[in-house]
Design a protein around this motif. Sequence first.
Motif, mmCIF file in Angstrom:
data_model
loop_
_atom_site.group_PDB
_atom_site.id
_atom_site.type_symbol
_atom_site.label_atom_id
_atom_site.label_comp_id
_atom_site.label_asym_id
_atom_site.label_seq_id
_atom_site.Cartn_x
_atom_site.Cartn_y
_atom_site.Cartn_z
ATOM 1 N N ARG A 183 -65.389 41.283 36.994
ATOM 2 C CA ARG A 183 -65.829 41.223 35.766
ATOM 3 C C ARG A 183 -64.833 41.906 34.554
ATOM 4 N N HIS A 184 -64.481 43.108 35.071
ATOM 5 C CA HIS A 184 -63.710 44.127 34.427
ATOM 6 C C HIS A 184 -62.442 44.545 34.958
ATOM 7 N N ILE A 227 -69.321 49.816 30.222
ATOM 8 C CA ILE A 227 -69.651 48.554 30.659
ATOM 9 C C ILE A 227 -71.002 47.955 30.510
ATOM 10 N N PRO A 228 -71.893 48.553 30.637
ATOM 11 C CA PRO A 228 -73.606 48.082 30.293
ATOM 12 C C PRO A 228 -73.475 47.645 28.700
ATOM 13 N N GLU A 231 -71.716 44.308 28.483
ATOM 14 C CA GLU A 231 -72.348 43.228 29.306
ATOM 15 C C GLU A 231 -73.652 42.803 28.506
ATOM 16 N N ARG A 232 -74.236 43.863 27.879
ATOM 17 C CA ARG A 232 -75.271 43.181 27.116
ATOM 18 C C ARG A 232 -74.854 42.291 25.785
ATOM 19 N N SER A 234 -72.113 40.378 26.033
ATOM 20 C CA SER A 234 -72.015 39.108 26.714
ATOM 21 C C SER A 234 -73.164 38.128 27.032
ATOM 22 N N LEU A 235 -74.080 38.887 27.404
ATOM 23 C CA LEU A 235 -75.483 38.365 27.646
ATOM 24 C C LEU A 235 -75.986 37.599 26.536
ATOM 25 N N TYR A 241 -73.662 33.862 31.381
ATOM 26 C CA TYR A 241 -73.267 35.200 31.900
ATOM 27 C C TYR A 241 -74.070 35.871 33.098
ATOM 28 N N ARG A 245 -72.571 37.259 36.428
ATOM 29 C CA ARG A 245 -72.669 38.524 36.647
ATOM 30 C C ARG A 245 -73.228 38.498 38.352
ATOM 31 N N MET A 250 -68.746 43.484 39.426
ATOM 32 C CA MET A 250 -68.566 44.316 38.198
ATOM 33 C C MET A 250 -67.029 44.904 38.170
#
Length: 263
Positions: A183-184, A227-228, A231-232, A234-235, A241, A245, A250
Amino acid sequence: MSRLTVGPDLVATLLVFAASMLLRNASVYDPYWSVAPPLIVVGWIAAAAEDGVVLRQVLVTALVTVWAFRLTANWARGWSGLRHEDWRYRQLRAQTRGRLPWWLVNFTGIQLMPTLVVFAGLLPGWPAVAGDRAVGPLDVLAVLVTAGAIGLEAVADDQLRRFTADPANRGRICDRGLWRYSRHPNYLGEIAFWCGLWLFGLAADPSWWWTLVGPLTVLTLFVGATIPLMERRSLDRRPGYAAHRREVPMLLPRPPIRRRIPD
């Protein structure tokens, strides 16, 4: 050790912070953290005087400079002028408004913390340029890891840029190329770069093994904060998403999980 100082780096950060407050734009800092490391490495080589191994000094300086140039150029491609401010800074400004003074949030959270994290990551650079052990197999591994990390970041950033540039992909999840397996992948490359620098330091002077704290600090920043946050976002913005995940790791790549189609 007395020559290993963070002082000039902090002074430069203060100057950049002052400019960001005058211009009312925290993104003024963004290119600094990628420009500073090669300058620091060159300063350390000068401070080391006749200590160190020239070949290793050249390798470390060249790789850190290539890393800095690529990262700064990548930032410049997305910069649209002094009015442009990173969405994360705008979000932080909104979240802290009325609770904390912006100058404090800007200085500590946006500018001071990255400066200290990058300096920690750069710590192995001192034994790498000042250590006197001959170049050996561990240096070869360090070159492969560091150069490979730069290449990984470059490919991942280019793939993401091409994906997002296509209007047909608006709101979609990038799951092509390297992004199909991690993902990254760009962040994986960034973490690997600092691990490669630590290998250089270990090869030059094993007594500085403890500078492993550098890449561990970088890893903690990415896994615990960067990253968190991404990701938030993107969610919130990309349907599906959450399922993405579950299917794609990750950081460390693996073949994508194939969802079973019910009979």
